[in-house]
Write a protein that holds these residues in place. Structure first.
Motif, PDB file in Angstrom:
ATOM      1  N   GLU A 246       0.805  -1.220   0.000  1.00  0.00           N
ATOM      2  CA  GLU A 246       0.000   0.000   0.000  1.00  0.00           C
ATOM      3  C   GLU A 246       0.839   1.273   0.000  1.00  0.00           C
ATOM      4  O   GLU A 246       0.282   2.373   0.058  1.00  0.00           O
ATOM      5  CB  GLU A 246      -0.943   0.008   1.220  1.00  0.00           C
ATOM      6  CG  GLU A 246      -1.955  -1.121   1.210  1.00  0.00           C
ATOM      7  CD  GLU A 246      -2.874  -1.077   2.417  1.00  0.00           C
ATOM      8  OE1 GLU A 246      -2.616  -0.256   3.329  1.00  0.00           O
ATOM      9  OE2 GLU A 246      -3.857  -1.844   2.442  1.00  0.00           O
ATOM     10  N   GLU A 247       2.164   1.150  -0.034  1.00  0.00           N
ATOM     11  CA  GLU A 247       2.994   2.345   0.003  1.00  0.00           C
ATOM     12  C   GLU A 247       4.355   2.055  -0.615  1.00  0.00           C
ATOM     13  O   GLU A 247       4.736   0.883  -0.818  1.00  0.00           O
ATOM     14  CB  GLU A 247       3.176   2.841   1.433  1.00  0.00           C
ATOM     15  CG  GLU A 247       3.922   1.866   2.334  1.00  0.00           C
ATOM     16  CD  GLU A 247       4.042   2.352   3.769  1.00  0.00           C
ATOM     17  OE1 GLU A 247       3.365   3.331   4.118  1.00  0.00           O
ATOM     18  OE2 GLU A 247       4.822   1.750   4.529  1.00  0.00           O
ATOM     19  N   ILE A 248       5.062   3.129  -0.937  1.00  0.00           N
ATOM     20  CA  ILE A 248       6.434   3.016  -1.422  1.00  0.00           C
ATOM     21  C   ILE A 248       7.337   3.781  -0.463  1.00  0.00           C
ATOM     22  O   ILE A 248       6.905   4.746   0.185  1.00  0.00           O
ATOM     23  CB  ILE A 248       6.592   3.559  -2.852  1.00  0.00           C
ATOM     24  CG1 ILE A 248       6.164   5.040  -2.902  1.00  0.00           C
ATOM     25  CG2 ILE A 248       5.820   2.723  -3.842  1.00  0.00           C
ATOM     26  CD1 ILE A 248       6.434   5.694  -4.238  1.00  0.00           C
ATOM     27  N   VAL A 249       8.583   3.349  -0.375  1.00  0.00           N
ATOM     28  CA  VAL A 249       9.573   3.991   0.483  1.00  0.00           C
ATOM     29  C   VAL A 249      10.796   4.311  -0.370  1.00  0.00           C
ATOM     30  O   VAL A 249      11.303   3.442  -1.100  1.00  0.00           O
ATOM     31  CB  VAL A 249       9.972   3.088   1.667  1.00  0.00           C
ATOM     32  CG1 VAL A 249      11.087   3.750   2.488  1.00  0.00           C
ATOM     33  CG2 VAL A 249       8.762   2.814   2.552  1.00  0.00           C
ATOM     34  N   ILE A 250      11.256   5.564  -0.295  1.00  0.00           N
ATOM     35  CA  ILE A 250      12.437   6.006  -1.032  1.00  0.00           C
ATOM     36  C   ILE A 250      13.433   6.570  -0.030  1.00  0.00           C
ATOM     37  O   ILE A 250      13.070   7.427   0.786  1.00  0.00           O
ATOM     38  CB  ILE A 250      12.086   7.061  -2.091  1.00  0.00           C
ATOM     39  CG1 ILE A 250      11.101   6.487  -3.115  1.00  0.00           C
ATOM     40  CG2 ILE A 250      13.345   7.573  -2.791  1.00  0.00           C
ATOM     41  CD1 ILE A 250      10.654   7.491  -4.156  1.00  0.00           C
TER      42      ILE A 250
ATOM     43  N   GLN B 230       5.098  11.386   3.717  1.00  0.00           N
ATOM     44  CA  GLN B 230       5.837  11.925   4.858  1.00  0.00           C
ATOM     45  C   GLN B 230       7.322  11.831   4.570  1.00  0.00           C
ATOM     46  O   GLN B 230       7.817  10.799   4.103  1.00  0.00           O
ATOM     47  CB  GLN B 230       5.507  11.148   6.125  1.00  0.00           C
ATOM     48  CG  GLN B 230       6.216  11.659   7.375  1.00  0.00           C
ATOM     49  CD  GLN B 230       5.798  10.913   8.620  1.00  0.00           C
ATOM     50  OE1 GLN B 230       4.882  10.101   8.592  1.00  0.00           O
ATOM     51  NE2 GLN B 230       6.470  11.175   9.721  1.00  0.00           N
ATOM     52  N   MET B 231       8.044  12.932   4.824  1.00  0.00           N
ATOM     53  CA  MET B 231       9.477  12.966   4.579  1.00  0.00           C
ATOM     54  C   MET B 231      10.201  13.309   5.862  1.00  0.00           C
ATOM     55  O   MET B 231       9.859  14.293   6.532  1.00  0.00           O
ATOM     56  CB  MET B 231       9.816  13.993   3.495  1.00  0.00           C
ATOM     57  CG  MET B 231      11.294  14.000   3.123  1.00  0.00           C
ATOM     58  SD  MET B 231      11.681  15.086   1.730  1.00  0.00           S
ATOM     59  CE  MET B 231      11.503  16.682   2.513  1.00  0.00           C
ATOM     60  N   ASP B 232      11.202  12.504   6.204  1.00  0.00           N
ATOM     61  CA  ASP B 232      12.027  12.738   7.386  1.00  0.00           C
ATOM     62  C   ASP B 232      13.470  12.904   6.941  1.00  0.00           C
ATOM     63  O   ASP B 232      13.983  12.111   6.130  1.00  0.00           O
ATOM     64  CB  ASP B 232      11.922  11.571   8.366  1.00  0.00           C
ATOM     65  CG  ASP B 232      10.520  11.418   8.926  1.00  0.00           C
ATOM     66  OD1 ASP B 232       9.950  12.435   9.335  1.00  0.00           O
ATOM     67  OD2 ASP B 232       9.999  10.287   8.918  1.00  0.00           O
ATOM     68  N   ILE B 233      14.124  13.938   7.471  1.00  0.00           N
ATOM     69  CA  ILE B 233      15.517  14.227   7.135  1.00  0.00           C
ATOM     70  C   ILE B 233      16.349  14.087   8.398  1.00  0.00           C
ATOM     71  O   ILE B 233      16.065  14.722   9.415  1.00  0.00           O
ATOM     72  CB  ILE B 233      15.670  15.635   6.545  1.00  0.00           C
ATOM     73  CG1 ILE B 233      14.826  15.771   5.268  1.00  0.00           C
ATOM     74  CG2 ILE B 233      17.131  15.952   6.257  1.00  0.00           C
ATOM     75  CD1 ILE B 233      14.843  17.155   4.667  1.00  0.00           C
ATOM     76  N   SER B 234      17.362  13.245   8.327  1.00  0.00           N
ATOM     77  CA  SER B 234      18.266  13.033   9.455  1.00  0.00           C
ATOM     78  C   SER B 234      19.685  13.347   8.990  1.00  0.00           C
ATOM     79  O   SER B 234      20.176  12.765   8.011  1.00  0.00           O
ATOM     80  CB  SER B 234      18.179  11.595   9.952  1.00  0.00           C
ATOM     81  OG  SER B 234      19.144  11.358  10.956  1.00  0.00           O
TER      82      SER B 234
ATOM     83  N   LEU C 257      14.336  10.069   4.146  1.00  0.00           N
ATOM     84  CA  LEU C 257      13.406   8.935   4.110  1.00  0.00           C
ATOM     85  C   LEU C 257      12.032   9.449   3.730  1.00  0.00           C
ATOM     86  O   LEU C 257      11.480  10.335   4.393  1.00  0.00           O
ATOM     87  CB  LEU C 257      13.349   8.235   5.471  1.00  0.00           C
ATOM     88  CG  LEU C 257      12.272   7.157   5.632  1.00  0.00           C
ATOM     89  CD1 LEU C 257      12.531   5.978   4.713  1.00  0.00           C
ATOM     90  CD2 LEU C 257      12.201   6.681   7.080  1.00  0.00           C
ATOM     91  N   MET C 258      11.461   8.912   2.654  1.00  0.00           N
ATOM     92  CA  MET C 258      10.119   9.291   2.206  1.00  0.00           C
ATOM     93  C   MET C 258       9.218   8.060   2.197  1.00  0.00           C
ATOM     94  O   MET C 258       9.599   7.022   1.647  1.00  0.00           O
ATOM     95  CB  MET C 258      10.165   9.916   0.809  1.00  0.00           C
ATOM     96  CG  MET C 258      10.813  11.279   0.755  1.00  0.00           C
ATOM     97  SD  MET C 258      10.851  11.927  -0.923  1.00  0.00           S
ATOM     98  CE  MET C 258      12.091  10.858  -1.668  1.00  0.00           C
ATOM     99  N   THR C 259       8.059   8.205   2.797  1.00  0.00           N
ATOM    100  CA  THR C 259       7.046   7.146   2.790  1.00  0.00           C
ATOM    101  C   THR C 259       5.795   7.716   2.143  1.00  0.00           C
ATOM    102  O   THR C 259       5.219   8.698   2.631  1.00  0.00           O
ATOM    103  CB  THR C 259       6.722   6.673   4.212  1.00  0.00           C
ATOM    104  OG1 THR C 259       7.923   6.252   4.852  1.00  0.00           O
ATOM    105  CG2 THR C 259       5.741   5.523   4.185  1.00  0.00           C
ATOM    106  N   ILE C 260       5.355   7.118   1.030  1.00  0.00           N
ATOM    107  CA  ILE C 260       4.270   7.686   0.230  1.00  0.00           C
ATOM    108  C   ILE C 260       3.254   6.596  -0.066  1.00  0.00           C
ATOM    109  O   ILE C 260       3.614   5.514  -0.560  1.00  0.00           O
ATOM    110  CB  ILE C 260       4.811   8.285  -1.076  1.00  0.00           C
ATOM    111  CG1 ILE C 260       5.832   9.390  -0.748  1.00  0.00           C
ATOM    112  CG2 ILE C 260       3.687   8.828  -1.939  1.00  0.00           C
ATOM    113  CD1 ILE C 260       6.605   9.876  -1.930  1.00  0.00           C
ATOM    114  N   PRO C 261       1.965   6.836   0.246  1.00  0.00           N
ATOM    115  CA  PRO C 261       0.942   5.826  -0.071  1.00  0.00           C
ATOM    116  C   PRO C 261       0.703   5.725  -1.572  1.00  0.00           C
ATOM    117  O   PRO C 261       0.822   6.705  -2.300  1.00  0.00           O
ATOM    118  CB  PRO C 261      -0.300   6.361   0.666  1.00  0.00           C
ATOM    119  CG  PRO C 261      -0.079   7.837   0.756  1.00  0.00           C
ATOM    120  CD  PRO C 261       1.395   8.029   0.895  1.00  0.00           C
TER     121      PRO C 261
END
Length: 615
Positions: free
Chosen positions: A558-562, A595-599, A609-613
């Motif tokens: 149900e989602e992709i992660v980049i 949702q995008m998280d930058i570390s 890290l991007m998590t997109i439905p």
């Protein structure tokens, strides 16, 4: 009434109290009391106890012979396994109609007899182990009509409440005064329960609407208070289940356990015990489980064990012990968290103290330490009403505070959205400006040079062909950055792979692209994702001083992660949060509901890290 008559009656009452009672302790001189007031007759009665079930005809001669001795407690003996016989005589030199009230709705069996010599004539009956219609007078309490004809009348009241706490506060009313008082009491009780119902419903609405569990917990707590008091006062048996005496005997214990559990839950949330005292929060949860087990054991005994009554006393003792422990824990929490939440602690102290006093008085009455005749109104009613009023004012203030905070957050979100939109537009303008500059500076200059070369009769065809090939490559690169038209033909993954190869060739930064079950994406997702990766790679080229970049594309159901990782110098995400590049990336990701998280840490590279439905 003339003052002279009033004072004469009061003096008569005092004379009867100090002299007449010494001769006949069970005589109630009705003519000495005010006709518009209730008369507590407990000081004038004699109370006898018998361990066996006897008839009134068997008890009367034993009382007269002195075999039965009067008990010391005339109102609230506490927990007992005996039958109680209450003897009194009404004396009046005038005719009139009176009402005897036994203000305890939870007596198993009640019979009122008139004593004539050695005979006992049944005057009235009642009991909550029979259907409600079994009562002589239909009333939530036990009331009996008595007609006086100017002659003394002796009565014997049998009270059966074995294997439980028993009390029998007795009052006499004139019939007219009783009717007036009953109407006024029912009105006040209606207001009381109406307030509880409104507060409970209001808290539910606020809790659901604002997703505030504190309000949901408070709504349940107030609702249980209302049901407990409705049952405690005898209204539930009269109006909700008048034919089910069995459930009436269950209901008080059920609501008692429910009230303790919901009060523990609400106050633990109000004082935020889980945050400040996590160990006590765990003890509360263990206590809830233990109370549930005790209740189930009691219920099973009630259903299947004929000798269940003795377990009822044990169960109530455990319940009261838990109540006292809960009272102590609230004080403990208040002391421990005073410096962290003084407002909440003061609120709990004011509100909870009222209920605690009322409940403690009631428990002392249950154990026979305090006489119930001292309290014309159930002390729990007064305590719960004060508590609900205080807490409701506080909850109303919290609603106002939450609404203001919600409006403030909405305005802040609106401002952020406007800032993001302006940054997005500004980023688009900058991108168009950069493309314009490239068209002018690179492609335009190249075309001008090519034109001059063609105008020279001695131009070298090989050089011109090389210049044309370079110009085509420039146009192709620009078209990739402007509109990735190959997306529809070969898909996002292939376009990104092609872009990464050219990026690696032009920048000298090694790019590793890995894919794991990555799906075929629609164009409305592919273009923004490509722009995000392009922006990230451009930022790495300009600022990161990196030598390696790793990009991973992972597909789920149900989602992709980049993920995008580099080994560059890193940066402080807080200080760089306002950068146009990062804002553009964040805005595009949010446009895809992702949702995008930058570390990143200085000297340790950056991870995106991007998590997109998938939709």
């Amino acid at each position: 009434m003339p003052s002279g008559i009033t004072w004469s009656r009061k003096w008569g009452a005092l004379i009867a109290l100090f002299y007449g009672l010494g001769l006949s302790a069970q005589q109630v001189p009705l003519s000495t009391f005010e006709p518009n007031q209730a008369i507590s007759i407990n000081p004038y009665v004699e109370v006898y106890q018998t361990p066996d079930s006897l008839s009134a005809e068997e008890v009367i001669p034993r009382i007269k012979s002195g075999d039965l001795k009067p008990a010391e407690n005339k109102t609230s003996p506490g927990f007992s396994r005996d039958y109680f016989w209450i003897r009194f005589t009404l004396t009046d030199d005038q005719s009139g109609d009176w009402v005897l009230e036994l203000d305890n709705p939870h007596i198993d069996f009640v019979n009122l007899f008139e004593v004539k010599g050695d005979e006992a004539l049944l005057v009235g009956r009642g009991g909550d182990k029979q259907a409600f219609s079994y009562r002589t007078e239909i009333n939530r309490r036990y009331v009996f009509s008595i007609e006086m004809a100017g002659q003394p009348r002796e009565f014997l009241l049998m009270v059966d409440k074995r294997n439980a706490s028993v009390s029998f506060p007795l009052r006499l009313w004139t019939e007219a005064t009783f009717g007036t008082n009953e109407s006024m009491s029912n009105l006040l009780y209606g207001i009381y329960f109406g307030i509880l119902a409104f507060v409970s419903a209001f808290s539910f609405v606020i809790g659901v609407g604002m997703r505030e569990r504190n309000f949901l917990s408070y709504g349940i707590y107030v609702a249980i208070i209302g049901m407990y008091m409705f049952t405690q006062l005898g209204f539930s048996f009269q109006y909700l289940y008048p034919e089910s005496s069995a459930f009436n005997n269950y209901s008080r214990v059920i609501f008692s356990f429910s009230l303790l559990i919901t009060s523990m839950d609400f106050f633990s949330r109000l004082l935020d015990i889980k945050k400040y005292l996590p160990l006590l929060s765990k003890i509360y949860k263990i206590g809830w489980v233990f109370l549930g087990v005790v209740f189930v054991i009691w219920l099973l005994n009630r259903l299947f064990n004929p000798a269940y009554a003795q377990y009822t006393i044990l169960t109530l003792n455990i319940l009261y012990l838990f109540i006292l422990g809960f009272f102590g824990s609230v004080f403990y929490v208040s002391i421990k968290t005073w410096r962290f939440q003084r407002g909440n602690v003061l609120l709990v102290m004011f509100a909870f103290f009222a209920l605690m006093v009322g409940a403690s008085i009631y428990i002392l009455i249950e154990y026979g330490v305090i006489s119930e005749s001292f309290f014309p109104i159930n002390p729990i009613i007064i305590g719960s009403m004060l508590e609900v009023l205080i807490l409701s004012v506080s909850m109303a203030y919290r609603v106002k505070t939450l609404n203001e905070r919600k409006n403030e957050l909405s305005n802040k979100l609106l401002r952020q959205q406007k800032d993001l939109m302006r940054a997005f537009i500004r980023g688009g303008d900058m991108e168009r400006k950069r493309i314009s500059e490239e068209l002018h500076d690179n492609i335009g200059s190249s075309l001008s040079l090519l034109k001059n070369s063609l105008a020279n009769e001695r131009f070298d065809p090989k050089i011109v062909n090389a210049d044309i090939d370079a110009l085509c490559e420039e146009v192709r690169t620009l078209s990739h950055r402007l509109v990735p038209h190959q997306m529809e033909l070969i898909g996002f993954s292939e376009v990104l792979a092609d872009y990464c190869k050219r990026y690696e060739r032009d920048s000298g930064i090694k790019v590793a692209l890995d894919q794991f079950d990555f799906p075929v994406l629609s164009e409305h997702m592919s273009v923004p994702l490509l722009r995000i990766v392009q922006e990230a790679l451009q930022n790495i080229l300009k600022h990161a001083q990196a030598t390696e970049v790793e990009i991973q594309l992972v597909g789920y159901q149900e989602e992709i992660v980049i993920t995008i990782d580099d080994n560059g110098v890193g940066f402080d995400p807080v200080q760089m949060a306002g950068g146009n590049g990062l804002i553009n990336m964040q805005t595009r990701c949010e446009s895809l509901h992702g949702q995008m998280d930058i570390s990143s840490h200085e000297g340790k590279g950056t991870n995106i890290l991007m998590t997109i439905p998938i939709y």
